[in-house]
Structures are given as C-alpha cells and as structure tokens.
Motif scaffolding. Sequence first.
Motif, PDB file in Angstrom:
ATOM      1  N   LEU A  66       0.862  -1.184   0.000  1.00 38.12           N
ATOM      2  CA  LEU A  66       0.000   0.000   0.000  1.00 38.12           C
ATOM      3  C   LEU A  66       0.893   1.227   0.000  1.00 38.12           C
ATOM      4  N   GLN A  67       0.697   2.098  -0.982  1.00 38.33           N
ATOM      5  CA  GLN A  67       1.495   3.312  -1.103  1.00 38.33           C
ATOM      6  C   GLN A  67       0.662   4.517  -0.712  1.00 38.33           C
ATOM      7  N   ILE A  68       1.190   5.332   0.198  1.00 38.50           N
ATOM      8  CA  ILE A  68       0.506   6.538   0.652  1.00 38.50           C
ATOM      9  C   ILE A  68       1.198   7.746   0.032  1.00 38.50           C
ATOM     10  N   ILE A  69       0.422   8.580  -0.661  1.00 42.58           N
ATOM     11  CA  ILE A  69       0.941   9.752  -1.357  1.00 42.58           C
ATOM     12  C   ILE A  69       0.177  10.989  -0.858  1.00 42.58           C
ATOM     13  N   PRO A  70       0.884  12.043  -0.414  1.00 42.93           N
ATOM     14  CA  PRO A  70       2.327  12.168  -0.261  1.00 42.93           C
ATOM     15  C   PRO A  70       2.852  11.351   0.909  1.00 42.93           C
ATOM     16  N   HIS A  71       4.149  11.076   0.863  1.00 45.13           N
ATOM     17  CA  HIS A  71       4.740  10.106   1.772  1.00 45.13           C
ATOM     18  C   HIS A  71       4.721  10.561   3.224  1.00 45.13           C
ATOM     19  N   PHE A  72       4.655  11.884   3.467  1.00 49.63           N
ATOM     20  CA  PHE A  72       4.762  12.340   4.858  1.00 49.63           C
ATOM     21  C   PHE A  72       3.559  11.922   5.709  1.00 49.63           C
ATOM     22  N   TYR A  73       2.470  11.444   5.088  1.00 52.52           N
ATOM     23  CA  TYR A  73       1.347  10.931   5.876  1.00 52.52           C
ATOM     24  C   TYR A  73       1.622   9.525   6.415  1.00 52.52           C
ATOM     25  N   THR A  74       2.672   8.882   5.937  1.00 50.54           N
ATOM     26  CA  THR A  74       2.971   7.514   6.368  1.00 50.54           C
ATOM     27  C   THR A  74       3.264   7.449   7.860  1.00 50.54           C
ATOM     28  N   LYS A  75       4.015   8.400   8.364  1.00 49.54           N
ATOM     29  CA  LYS A  75       4.351   8.400   9.788  1.00 49.54           C
ATOM     30  C   LYS A  75       3.093   8.510  10.649  1.00 49.54           C
ATOM     31  N   MET A  76       2.186   9.395  10.243  1.00 43.07           N
ATOM     32  CA  MET A  76       0.923   9.554  10.966  1.00 43.07           C
ATOM     33  C   MET A  76       0.111   8.265  10.910  1.00 43.07           C
ATOM     34  N   TRP A  77       0.081   7.624   9.741  1.00 46.70           N
ATOM     35  CA  TRP A  77      -0.636   6.369   9.539  1.00 46.70           C
ATOM     36  C   TRP A  77      -0.135   5.303  10.511  1.00 46.70           C
ATOM     37  N   LYS A  78       1.169   5.133  10.567  1.00 48.39           N
ATOM     38  CA  LYS A  78       1.766   4.099  11.414  1.00 48.39           C
ATOM     39  C   LYS A  78       1.538   4.396  12.901  1.00 48.39           C
ATOM     40  N   SER A  79       1.691   5.647  13.276  1.00 53.59           N
ATOM     41  CA  SER A  79       1.547   6.017  14.684  1.00 53.59           C
ATOM     42  C   SER A  79       0.132   5.748  15.184  1.00 53.59           C
ATOM     43  N   TRP A  80      -0.868   6.156  14.407  1.00 52.57           N
ATOM     44  CA  TRP A  80      -2.256   5.997  14.857  1.00 52.57           C
ATOM     45  C   TRP A  80      -2.665   4.534  14.886  1.00 52.57           C
TER      46      TRP A  80
END
Length: 909
Positions: free
Chosen positions: A460-474
């Motif tokens: 699964l690719q999240i664009i833009p990439h900076f939302y990835t950190k938020m995704w993982k944390s939550w």
Amino acid sequence: MWRHPESGAEIFRRPGARGEADSALRAHLAHSRPIIPGHKRRKPNADRRGRRPYSDVNDPGLLWSDKEKITYTAALVPGEKKDTTLPFPQSYSPEYVEFGWYQWWEKQGFFRSCDAHAVDKYFSFCIPPPNVTGTLHLGHALTVAIEDALARWRRMQGCKVLWVPGCDHAGIATQSVVERKLMREQGKCRRDYSREEFLKQVWRWKDEKGDEIYHQLRKLGASLDWNRACFTMDPGFSSAVTEAFVRLCDSGLIYRSEALVNWSCALESAISDIEWSSGSCLHLLIHWRDKVAVSTTRPETMLGDVAIAVHPDDPRYKDLHGKHCRHPFTECLLPIITDSMVDVTFGTGAVKVTPAHDHTDFLLSQRHSLPRLTVIGGDGTMTSDCGQWLEGVKRFDARERVITALMERKLFRGKKEHPMSLPICSRSGDVTEPLLKKQWFVRCQEMGRKAVQAVDEGDLQIIPHFYTKMWKSWLSNISDWCISRQLWWGHQIPAYRVTLENSKDTEEEQWVWGRSAAEARQRAAVKFGVNPDAITLTQDPDVLDTWFSSGLFPFAMLGWPQQTEDLKQFYPNSILETGSDLIFFWVARMVMLGRELTGQLPFKQVLFHSLVRDKYGRKMSKSLGNVIDPLDVISGVSLERLQEKVREGNLDPRESVVAMEAQKDFPKGIPECGTDALRFALCSYKAQGEDISLSVSHVLSCRHFCNKMWQTVRFTLATLHDASLPTSLAETYPLSGMDRWICWRLYSTVQQCERGFQSYELHTVTSALHSFWLHSLCDVYLESIKPVLKGEGSGCEEQRDREKQVAVSVLYHCVSISLALLSPIMPFLTEELWQRLLPYADSDGTSRSLCVQPYPKTSQLEHWCFPKEEADFSLVQEVVRVARLLRAQCQGLQLLSNQAGFCLPHNKM
C-alpha cells in the motif's frame, strides 16, 4: 509598462499586443502563485501608486456578467451532439460552451466501463461518497476536479475506467439536520414521531439532496459511470453491511461489552473517539478531604468518586497507603490506592477516581477492581444516585452547585487556570461526556497491525509520503472501535437479544446475530439447545456507525459479497483519492475491513489532497457561512441571491447571522467563471502540500485564460480556412528555427504532462500547459508567423508557400495536441474547440469525441525534439528582454523630462 500589484516588478507590454492578451497576462501574473513554484505568498495589497490590486474580484473591469451573454440558441434535443458548424462566437462564453456536451457524452456511453474498448488495462476507483446532508461545496469540487482529471487521463490512455458515484447516508449528520428542520417548520422533535414516520421524513430529505448532489457532479463534468450509482442505504449495499457484521461477529472481531464511550448528550448517542474537536480550557479546582488535597477539573462528577489514587513513591502520602477518606457529601469511605499512572507533578499529586466518567479512571478500576457509579445520565442530567439535591439537574448547573456546597463546608481550596483539550462533538457542538454504556465494538489491534505492515512491505502506497508516519503512529496505538449509535437513521444492527421461555435470568444479556431474523432464531436454537418456537427475539434498536458501512464502499459498490463480474474485474481498486482529513475516519477503516473481509487490500495507492479553506485560512463550514456552492462560481450569483440561499437553508439562526456576514466578502456577488476555469484553478494548486486558500479572483483569471484559448483557435481556424489542409503529424517537419523552437516547446510540454499525471501532481500539468499556450504559442510563435501566413518574406513564391504550409501544419498540431493535453482538466472547452478543428484533421472519420481520443505521448513527437533550439532561443529572448527594458526606461525618462519642463532630443535617448 505597468507594475505588478504585489511584487512591484515592472511588466513590459510587447509591441502590437492586443488588449485581451494584456488582460490575460496581467491576470496570470496577479494569480500565478499556485502554478509558479517558488513564488512567495503575500496577501493582496495596493501597489506603490495606491492602485487597487488587479486581482480584486470586485473590480468592475472583471465583471463578465456586465457583458452581453452568448448562449447556444440552436435547437438541441438532450443527448444529441451540438452543431459545431454554426458561426464561431467572437468571445468565450462558458454558458455557450458547456451547453449540451455532458448529456451527449453520457448518452454515447463514454463514461461506462462496459463500453470501453480496452481489454487488459483497468483503472477503477470510487468517489468519496458525499453526505446527503446538503449540497457540495468547493472542497468537494477539488475532489471532483482531481479525480475526474485522473479518470479522463486514464480513459484517453486506453484504460477500461470505472469511476463509481455514490452518496453516504451520514447517520448522525443527516438525522440532526432533519430534526432541526422539523423543529423549525413544525415545532416537533424526533420523539413526536414513530420511528417509521420519522424515517419517511429523512428519505424525503435524502431524495431531494441526493438529486442536487448528482446535478452538481454533472455540472462539474464528472465522468462517472451513472449506471452504477451507489447509496449506502440501497438494498444491495445494506445486504453487504449485514454480511460484514455477521462475518466479523462469527470471527470474534465484533463483540458486545460495557465500556466507556464518548457520548453526545445533545444527540443522546455514542460518537466516534475521533469525531470530536478541541474546545476551551477548564479551571483546576482543589478541595480538602480529611488530610488529602485532591485535584479535579470536573467537580460535578464527585458524586461518582469511588477512590483516591496517589503514586506509590510520592513521599507526601506514604502514611496514607491503604487508608480511607470520607466523601464530603455521601460520607462513604473511599480507599486510597496507589498506582504508577498518577503524575506526582500534576496538581496535588492525589486524584479522585471516577471510573464511570473518565477513560483513565476506567482503566484504574479494572486494575484495582473498583466499582463504577454513573452519576450523569444520557441526556446530560444528574442521576438519582447523586441524591435529591442534584437529581435531574443539568451537568454544568450541577458543577456550580457542587462548588457552592464545597465553599459552604469550607472544603474549597481555590482554583487556577489549567489548559486542557475539551472534547466537542463535531456534529452537535456539545461537550461530549465519557459514559459507561453497553455497545458493540470492533477489535482493531490486529487489523491495525496488518494495515501498518501493508505500508511497510510496499503493498500500500501513501501519497504524499509524509502521511505515512501519521498512519503508522495511529494504527499502532489504535483502540477498539465502538460501532453502535443510538439513532433511527442508518443500518439497524442485525443482532437480536434472546429471551427464552421460563428463563429466570433476566439480568444477563444473551445475543445472537444473523442475516435475517429467521437465521438469528435458528442460531439461537442451536446455541441454547431449545426449540425455535421457545425463543423471543428483539432486534437491537441501535444503528451502525456510518463509517462502518462506508468502510465497505470499495467492494460493496461492486456487488460484494456476491462474486460479480465487476468485483472480479475492478477489485482491488487502482487508487483511492480523498481529502487528508479522512485518513482515519474512512481510509484506515477501509483498509482494515477490506483486508479482513475480502482477503485483499481495497486499493494499491492512497492519494491525499489538502483541504480547501477560505481566504482567511478557515476550513469551509456551513456554520461559518464560508461554504461556496461550485455552481455559484460556475454560473455567477448576486449577493442578494447568496443571502437568500442562507435564509432558505437549514441553519441555526445564529449560524445564519455569521453566514450573512461572511458573504459580504462578495459585495457585487460572484461573476460567471465557468466549469473549465474552476477546474483549472483547483488543479493549479499544489494539492499534495499545505491547505489551499482558494480565491474567486484566481478562478476568474483562469477564465481569462479560457478566453485566450478561444481567441487562439479563432485565429487558427481563420488560418486553416485560407490554406491547404495541414499535413499529418508524422509528416510535419518544421523548417524555420521558430518552427523548430515551438515544436520543441510542445515536446517538452507533453513530457511535463506525462510526468505530472504519473506523479499525480496536476499543478505541474496546468503550469506547463498555461506557460506553453500563453507565453510560447501566443506571445511568441503566433506573432512570429503572421508575416509568413501573409506570404511575406524572402525567397521565391514556391518557397514562401512551402513555409506557409509548414507553419499552418505546425500551428494546427500545436493547438490540437494542446487541447488533448488539457482535455482531462478542461473537458467542455477543449471538446468545443477540438470539434471545430476536427474537419481539418487527418482521420478516418471515426473520431467522435476528444474525451476518448488517445492522450498525446512524447513518442509521437520524437521527430519534433530539438533541444538545441531552446538553448539558442534563450539568447534571443534575453536580447528582446533587455531591449524592451531599455526602451521602457527611455520612455520613462522622456516622460519625467516632459513633466519637469525639459525637452530631451530623441537621439540622446
């Protein structure tokens, strides 16, 4: 020469330029921030000469509504193709251009995936289903502009595109607005109706608003497959919701339990733990119990206290471990317990424990086996457990009574400011209350772990990439999800409470679930080993959280749980495109539910765009009155009509006042801009970054660009009329240096468009096309070939004719290819202009519409690749720039000398 209103930069008019070109150039420069990287953002301001900024939408010179409207007057049956052989209007009119095309596209089946010719290339996705609480605003228009551009681009690439429209029933939001409407019009609340009567009222609202939303989507040019329109309360979708609930119950992922939930006393329903916003600060109150000073921010819950907690290592309370305190009101003895979760630096280091009204205290009660006493009811009033002096009192009134009582007993030690996050229900505006309720929950920890893993492993690719950190944390810290709501509008939970004949145990709840009441009865008979006739079933009156049903959208819209052909072809979806504010509400839940129920991720990519805000940076909200209907930007609207729409709306009177005040930003209303200009403006912002502050004046400048395109095609058609048919693209080879330069500029533009679409950065596409059309094609190439088109120049007549034929062919292909490049973003205008050019095309006569033509590729233009011309032409442009600068300075000096009474000889200039 004129000065840029913001930067102060001096702009020089090229000789012989038309007024329209100057207007378009000024408009572009005034609003070029979104499409020129690196341009500093500044608020519009008057320039040094005291003039108003050109970008002011209220400048009378910008009001296109003052001009005579041009409309398509020929007879046209809806669905028939427009007659483009009619005389070409002298100026661009959105109303003229947009008339009739959408109905023809739809009737021709261009948007239906089943009619596509592609076999092995698929592109599927769903529209984020808008709520049926009202009409769309500019935030929705941004979603449509981006998604439709992607759908049209993929369709032109030969993909079999499925873009599914739909609406969400929006349980809490829709029920709230209908209740407010009934109270305003009839003076009745929901409880004055039976459930069936009330739901009829909601369905009437849904039918009205759903039709409005679909009308708006069509006006925006959204190329949706309307045969597959999906509403989350449709029978087929409802069956999918029931199936999902039953399967998740069977697998143990859904369970019923008594736990603390976030409760809206205004709605009398549980709400999501992420469906509230922060409010203001509270005060820190301190009172005395025996020898312990206890801190609290919620004195009204004191009657629910069951213990005092201190940190085991706090030296202040070492002697009190295991002792008891006497409650100041009930005289009950409360144990003093120790727990490391207590913060010794906060307040007095001693906290009261109220398990039924605080999430942290609830965890404490589980660890220390403490009782849970509910003192605030679901309607926000105090319960009978508080005693007669507080019973039935509203919770915030009870707070004042408790503080007064503490003062009277000389137990109140004072207060101090204590900033904290106050949870406010996003729907009702009410302060939410943690209450102990029996609800249905989804276990999310394992599903959340898999959603994080999908990103880590690249599935699964999240664009833009900076939302990835938020995704993982939550998702790594996700709690169980409460999915039951105490509403009438929504999917009633397919769970049934079981009552057995002659059963003596009436306290303990016994539940079964099923796809129907008959299946649930059979399950209960097996579970309890009794005859089915000995069972009484009562279906849970609650409904499921809206996000539960919308979380099934990517596969339920394709017919799941049945293995339909659509599901086989188009699932998983190719991409999900949505606003960044839905990352947890919707996106994460789709990923979790999709993987659990189908065994596959629902999509391979998630593309987030930023939020659209008003010019003050505020999120668009009906209560703020800053919501703009995209149709008002497209067709234009007066201030009187804007305010009339507020009065006709369903706003609270206080909200109406705010809305009317906000609309004074448009003292002369909103001028007609057209769909293409609106879409171009929305796509010209960098959507994958900071939030977008959209101004109507920027949309208007894009309308100027539309007119520039119109005038360019008028010039091209006149040129084609006086010349031989252009040669095919493959046979067109530029002769002059200017021809080679514009061919290279087009090649470079196609290259930028390819990269922009591939990376989903539509602002680079709009920037490249705007720059090519305005600055390369119009400002330079058209001016340079006018003598050639008139047959002027050196050489024999045959050579001049050949140069003219090449110039005509180059011009034709530059315009037609540019229209194809722009088509996904500006579908109406490009279709209208392309159809005008179609008679001059080298085709087999099967070309029907630009929206199904192949999207231009650089591979088609390899013979137009002349990078050396760009380097050489840069020198020419610099020479011209310096010459114009010197001329302008000389003209300015001459003007100053004349004003001073001196006369300088021209040869000295």
